[in-house]
Design a protein around this motif. Sequence first.
Motif, PDB file in Angstrom:
ATOM      1  N   ILE A   1      -8.051  -5.869  12.667  1.00 19.00           N
ATOM      2  CA  ILE A   1      -8.721  -4.798  13.724  1.00 19.00           C
ATOM      3  C   ILE A   1     -10.087  -5.362  14.032  1.00 19.00           C
ATOM      4  CG2 ILE A   1     -10.279  -2.535  13.030  1.00 19.00           C
ATOM      5  CD1 ILE A   1      -7.960  -1.816  11.328  1.00 19.00           C
TER       6      ILE A   1
ATOM      7  N   PHE B   1      -5.208   1.602   2.725  1.00 18.06           N
ATOM      8  CA  PHE B   1      -5.179   0.745   4.184  1.00 18.06           C
ATOM      9  C   PHE B   1      -6.742   1.050   4.506  1.00 18.06           C
ATOM     10  CE2 PHE B   1      -0.760   1.546   3.730  1.00 18.06           C
ATOM     11  CZ  PHE B   1      -0.233   0.268   3.916  1.00 18.06           C
TER      12      PHE B   1
ATOM     13  N   LEU C   1     -10.562   1.296   6.096  1.00 14.54           N
ATOM     14  CA  LEU C   1     -11.450   0.833   7.339  1.00 14.54           C
ATOM     15  C   LEU C   1     -12.443   0.046   6.697  1.00 14.54           C
ATOM     16  CD1 LEU C   1     -11.100   4.207   9.341  1.00 14.54           C
ATOM     17  CD2 LEU C   1      -9.721   2.244   9.309  1.00 14.54           C
ATOM     18  N   PRO C   2     -12.858  -0.932   7.466  1.00 10.50           N
ATOM     19  CA  PRO C   2     -12.213  -1.075   9.048  1.00 10.50           C
ATOM     20  C   PRO C   2     -11.308  -2.089   8.895  1.00 10.50           C
ATOM     21  CG  PRO C   2     -14.269  -2.567   8.808  1.00 10.50           C
ATOM     22  CD  PRO C   2     -14.131  -1.687   7.530  1.00 10.50           C
ATOM     23  N   SER C   3     -10.823  -2.909   7.823  1.00  4.32           N
ATOM     24  CA  SER C   3      -9.985  -3.780   7.762  1.00  4.32           C
ATOM     25  C   SER C   3      -8.603  -3.461   7.683  1.00  4.32           C
ATOM     26  CB  SER C   3     -10.249  -5.009   6.785  1.00  4.32           C
ATOM     27  OG  SER C   3      -9.659  -4.370   5.725  1.00  4.32           O
ATOM     28  N   GLY C   4      -8.258  -2.287   7.043  1.00  4.14           N
ATOM     29  CA  GLY C   4      -6.766  -1.893   6.907  1.00  4.14           C
ATOM     30  C   GLY C   4      -6.041  -2.828   6.017  1.00  4.14           C
ATOM     31  N   PHE C   5      -6.991  -3.895   5.164  1.00  3.84           N
ATOM     32  CA  PHE C   5      -6.498  -4.612   4.110  1.00  3.84           C
ATOM     33  C   PHE C   5      -7.311  -4.070   2.463  1.00  3.84           C
ATOM     34  CE2 PHE C   5      -5.257  -7.053   7.588  1.00  3.84           C
ATOM     35  CZ  PHE C   5      -4.100  -7.434   7.263  1.00  3.84           C
ATOM     36  N   PRO C   6      -6.170  -4.042   1.690  1.00  4.13           N
ATOM     37  CA  PRO C   6      -6.930  -3.447   0.520  1.00  4.13           C
ATOM     38  C   PRO C   6      -7.757  -4.644  -0.255  1.00  4.13           C
ATOM     39  CG  PRO C   6      -4.746  -4.230   0.111  1.00  4.13           C
ATOM     40  CD  PRO C   6      -4.988  -4.451   1.488  1.00  4.13           C
ATOM     41  N   PHE C   7      -8.659  -4.996   0.256  1.00  7.11           N
ATOM     42  CA  PHE C   7      -9.459  -6.137  -0.400  1.00  7.11           C
ATOM     43  C   PHE C   7     -10.973  -5.684  -0.299  1.00  7.11           C
ATOM     44  CE2 PHE C   7      -6.080  -9.009   1.338  1.00  7.11           C
ATOM     45  CZ  PHE C   7      -5.501  -8.945   0.190  1.00  7.11           C
TER      46      PHE C   7
ATOM     47  N   GLY D   1       0.905  -1.103  -0.255  1.00  7.89           N
ATOM     48  CA  GLY D   1      -0.019  -0.094   0.115  1.00  7.89           C
ATOM     49  C   GLY D   1       0.843   1.340   0.044  1.00  7.89           C
TER      50      GLY D   1
ATOM     51  N   SER E   1       3.953  -1.187   4.159  1.00  7.29           N
ATOM     52  CA  SER E   1       3.421  -2.260   3.024  1.00  7.29           C
ATOM     53  C   SER E   1       2.429  -2.786   3.153  1.00  7.29           C
ATOM     54  CB  SER E   1       4.682  -3.213   2.914  1.00  7.29           C
ATOM     55  OG  SER E   1       4.379  -4.156   1.905  1.00  7.29           O
TER      56      SER E   1
ATOM     57  N   TYR F   1      -1.891  -3.903   9.578  1.00  4.53           N
ATOM     58  CA  TYR F   1      -3.158  -3.950  10.278  1.00  4.53           C
ATOM     59  C   TYR F   1      -3.389  -5.340  10.915  1.00  4.53           C
ATOM     60  CZ  TYR F   1      -3.489   0.686   9.837  1.00  4.53           C
ATOM     61  OH  TYR F   1      -2.945   2.195   9.781  1.00  4.53           O
TER      62      TYR F   1
END
Lengths: 503, 503, 503
Positions: C139, A234, A236-242, A6, C174, C178
């Motif tokens: 999270i 990044f 919300l809420p996961s912080g993961f780019p999916f 990210g 990167s 999270y």
Amino acid sequence: TGSINGSYRAEFEKFRRGLVTEFLSWQSRIVREYLRPEQFITHNFDFAWRGYSYGVQPAVDHKKASACLDIAGCDIYHPTQSRLTGKEIAFGGDLTRGLKAGGQAQASTGGQSLSDGTQALGFNGQNYLVLETEAQGHINWTPYDGQLRLHAFSHVASGASAVMYWHWHSIHNSFETYWKGLLSHDLQPNRAYREAKTIGADFARLSPTLTGLRKQNQTALLVSNEALTGMAQFPLPSGFPFGAPRTDYNDIVRLYYDALYEQNLECDILFPEDITRLSEYKLLVVPALYSAPDTTLAAISAFVEQGGHLITTFRSGFSDENLTVRHTEQPAGLNACCGIRYDEFTEPADVALRSDVFEVAAADREASLFMELVDARGATVLAHYEHPFWGSYAAVTENHFGSGMATYVACLTTPAYTRAIVQRAADAAGLWGAEQKAAFPLVIRYAVSAGGAPLHFYFNYSGEPARQAYLHGAGRELLAERPVAQGEILDLEPWGFAVIAEE
Amino acid sequence: TGSINGSYRAEFEKFRRGLVTEFLSWQSRIVREYLRPEQFITHNFDFAWRGYSYGVQPAVDHKKASACLDIAGCDIYHPTQSRLTGKEIAFGGDLTRGLKAGGQAQASTGGQSLSDGTQALGFNGQNYLVLETEAQGHINWTPYDGQLRLHAFSHVASGASAVMYWHWHSIHNSFETYWKGLLSHDLQPNRAYREAKTIGADFARLSPTLTGLRKQNQTALLVSNEALTGMAQFPLPSGFPFGAPRTDYNDIVRLYYDALYEQNLECDILFPEDITRLSEYKLLVVPALYSAPDTTLAAISAFVEQGGHLITTFRSGFSDENLTVRHTEQPAGLNACCGIRYDEFTEPADVALRSDVFEVAAADREASLFMELVDARGATVLAHYEHPFWGSYAAVTENHFGSGMATYVACLTTPAYTRAIVQRAADAAGLWGAEQKAAFPLVIRYAVSAGGAPLHFYFNYSGEPARQAYLHGAGRELLAERPVAQGEILDLEPWGFAVIAEE
Amino acid sequence: TGSINGSYRAEFEKFRRGLVTEFLSWQSRIVREYLRPEQFITHNFDFAWRGYSYGVQPAVDHKKASACLDIAGCDIYHPTQSRLTGKEIAFGGDLTRGLKAGGQAQASTGGQSLSDGTQALGFNGQNYLVLETEAQGHINWTPYDGQLRLHAFSHVASGASAVMYWHWHSIHNSFETYWKGLLSHDLQPNRAYREAKTIGADFARLSPTLTGLRKQNQTALLVSNEALTGMAQFPLPSGFPFGAPRTDYNDIVRLYYDALYEQNLECDILFPEDITRLSEYKLLVVPALYSAPDTTLAAISAFVEQGGHLITTFRSGFSDENLTVRHTEQPAGLNACCGIRYDEFTEPADVALRSDVFEVAAADREASLFMELVDARGATVLAHYEHPFWGSYAAVTENHFGSGMATYVACLTTPAYTRAIVQRAADAAGLWGAEQKAAFPLVIRYAVSAGGAPLHFYFNYSGEPARQAYLHGAGRELLAERPVAQGEILDLEPWGFAVIAEE
């Protein structure tokens, strides 16, 4: 752009925005070689699109890209009918008005100041052109009677010096067939056309007063393309780019912008380049400034120390300008002025806010999306989380720092709760009065004419008639051409408005 | 096919449908060189697929492509169990039956008339073959007792002269493993097989009466591949080719077809090539004819002028055969016969219909998807929009034109409202009687045997037993082989039926 | 992998799993050349991922791939906070524990038996390593107080001889920014770190007792990669490989696993390679064994004949190891021991179960997804379908066969109904007692220490305090270091637990 890194992707996004800035600047230099004195250069910026003009544009850095222009321009599209609020007109205007504002800052960054052409037209650095906006709009936006007029004068109230329509007549083929112009496909005079004619006649008559308006706001909202991109990488809420984020940076910006708008707290929208101008304001709102260099955070902290009032939220300060999460205590760079610290966060599940300060209906007390588990070391806790395990952590805090005050909001609050938080800070900053109590759908906007006359716009963003006392000095209503006394009741039609020039 | 130019894409779709027609014609010519006198050429057309056979096939122009055949054929698949309605059997049959009908028209367009082979089998131009239909179907369609028989005789009632199953036994491998045949995977006699054996026995006994039926409908429904493609390129409600449309052309066609079916108003389904045959009908239904040449619109208008009853809807006439929106007053080409005009439309939000004419429950009065803001210049308004701002516009109008009458429906109505509109027009056309009042789930179909005997099919499309008076002349029930007097009560089992031949 | 031939695709999936097995085996041989005596080889297997560790891994055959290891390893991630159940910890542990179990079977298939290194550490063939599990997690999984300790001792209770965290500190850049470690981004001691220190201290003190545990379960659950892949190629309810399946193989496996777990019926998870060990168990659960060779079905049938209790479900036996649907009577290979047959099935719509045997609340009697229409030839019907047309078919049957008993469940039942079915079979197998009545959220697990002491784990998987009588022989609670008498009430804190060693 295909990377799970990210930080790398955000840098690439910044690089792409830089290409837009460079390209426009190069084009501008070419055009400028041939520009006649009465001519000027503008550009049609648009906004983050969510079926309409929603928020900060992710693909272009409007502030940087506008340095090469003489006057800023934009297109603004928005829902109408019963979903017309004026929020997009105001947001787009407040943002675009600031692109060429701050002449000193402009000059210091090599930007273009007002050309002879724009000066000749009576424009000041705050004015901008609405180069496109909806006529009949698309199928969902066929305007009610009076809405086209309301749109037009709302643009003017934000500082627009022109309103142009997309487009003259509806297209008969190919693609934008159902993005209808002033005329329908049959090219005959119609309802929209007849209403537009009244706007043209009013503009022709009132232009000496309504062109080249100046705004003098005491509230500012800070937005950032870097924070936008960082939050997108990044999410919300996961912080993961999916998957698509449930709530992105612009949603948080609009949550706070709308809380200001709905309480008639007019604001200027600032970019990080404007950070040197914070002292012009009493209240600064900084939503989710997820990515920022030390200098920006230091300037915000200094603003508070020197007497300013700050509202900032979860995620602010978390990472630096390279999207590296800071190794220091969070909210990094703002922990001292806010008087708090945290190192944990989670997504709220069945979490409400508990407060002795905010009187908000139970249904509006929900915390959602993201909550930081704040340890209010030195700050006053305005609201705690209501939850069996997170109940000891702070959700909203207030802290006196130097001669100013900082409000920190550690979770996503509801619109009603956000308005209550904003109201409290505005009150402390001395910005809460009768205009603010006359809340949405009654929208009051203020500007000063080129001739120096205070102008007050009273907009009724509602399908019901409205009655509202006129709150300012005696003046003259410009449309009806009649005197108005202070305290006099204004009768506003559905989607109607009044414009009063103090005398 | 990747273009935002909808007009261009629709033309390309038409070109592709043309390739299918050419290919089948070429194949047919080759086969015909070797055809023995007792042989004939057919083809297995299928329908727009929505998990089952739903509507007009977008990829093939069935009318044009069938010109090279001796007899039309199709496959029809549909839900069963408690969702079995017979609608797809009837729709597919009514459409396929018309593909080779209108011998004169066929001849004039170079089409193939009945071969010796089909004549020898006793078929007339209306008959067709069901070349595939479900046996046990897929997992959701395992039929209840009696449903296979109901399917088979419903096909016959539409004019089918054969019913063939997909397929003999269930497949043990690869792909269509769960599209089950008459036999299950264990290849043993089972429930479906035993029921199919009774169908076979009945067909063997009754074929002299049930083969080569003729239909004599007084209602026609006009469909168009060009309108289908046009609506797909400029889908409602947005008019933009993004996302899946909420309601497409076939939904509107089926809304009107189903309103006919549920009121036992049997119809022939016509294509634009059949426009010369309109005088054969009393009532013509033209849903959403978005794309059509002047000649088609003129023929519809002339049908009304000469005494016909027309029901047409929003979008009809809007664009020409090249998908260019017409520059003239809308509904273009139909504004005179309908006695109305409009130049605005929108998507209804909280809009109901208000009427002194239609008695429909409040919950069924909603307007949805799309509404034209109709100015009923000369027409009688049957329903207005119920809405604070759109209340003055007409939603449903009726207009006497020449010696006929035209009903215009400016928005998407509910099924119940559509039935009421259809009922009123059918009544005016002299087509409303006892059979129509005996509504769905009691389905009455009519045909004339090759020998000239009137045949009446009474289908109980319900899991409950039904009692229904026999409404026609004294006759003989063909399954039970017993006499039936006029007015006698027919006791129909769940998913049961009776077939009575007048004597 | 792009083919509509599901049989072919399943074979390709098996081929790909074989590549993983071969690769790991090759790597293991290389490493083994350099292995010192005190070293051993393990591997970090993970599970089918559904946002957390959910079920059988489709891309690796864990049983075959672990043959080359000295000791099995895995990573287990799961929800926490109020959604923490321990199910994933138990499922992952019960599966991984069995990978190297059955030494004789291992030897016969060329597998690796315990190395000197693992023996030196006191491990037996059942032990495994948790090579990764969540610290603060992502999270949504920020743990409540006590949950980290509950996780750790739950792993131990399944036979884990180590628990390692992902990871030491949270990453600043990167991608997995999270997925937080024991330390937050500020690298300071925090709540999670302080709790983890107590776990480390307890492990240091108790390792002699808690390392090298042995489990002695009497229930087994049979899973199969071939059944998983087969169900994925012909997914329920449609049987067609379009769209995501609503319920897949792992959902059915977990439905039955969870029914065991929630009733404290500890089980070993077996793969088809373990079929020779069925006689070690009293109760065998075989969910949806859609693809299996004759030998596996014969072994299951023989298990029943020889006195075992079997629960099996819809889809079991339906196709062979090549995904060819069997031509014989269904459930193929199990029809004799189950005493039933069927050749039809459908998706239930408004179907409930009707039973004189199972006392389940009305809301929990729904049949969903898929129902076989079972003819209970010789079996006792425990539940019929409640439906106007399917009411004569059996939904759940029970059949005495040889000296054992087989329960067949022909449809997808609710969790509550599944628990009732499992309870009845467990009761018949002599496995229903006080521990089973003390149901979830009270979780009781049993193991024998390397020194031979019976160990009883009482876990409170709840945010409320729990009181539970201690059901076993007098012993010593290992955390509080105090004696516990049989029948004494254990007071368990929210997310608390006790570990009692019988003396």
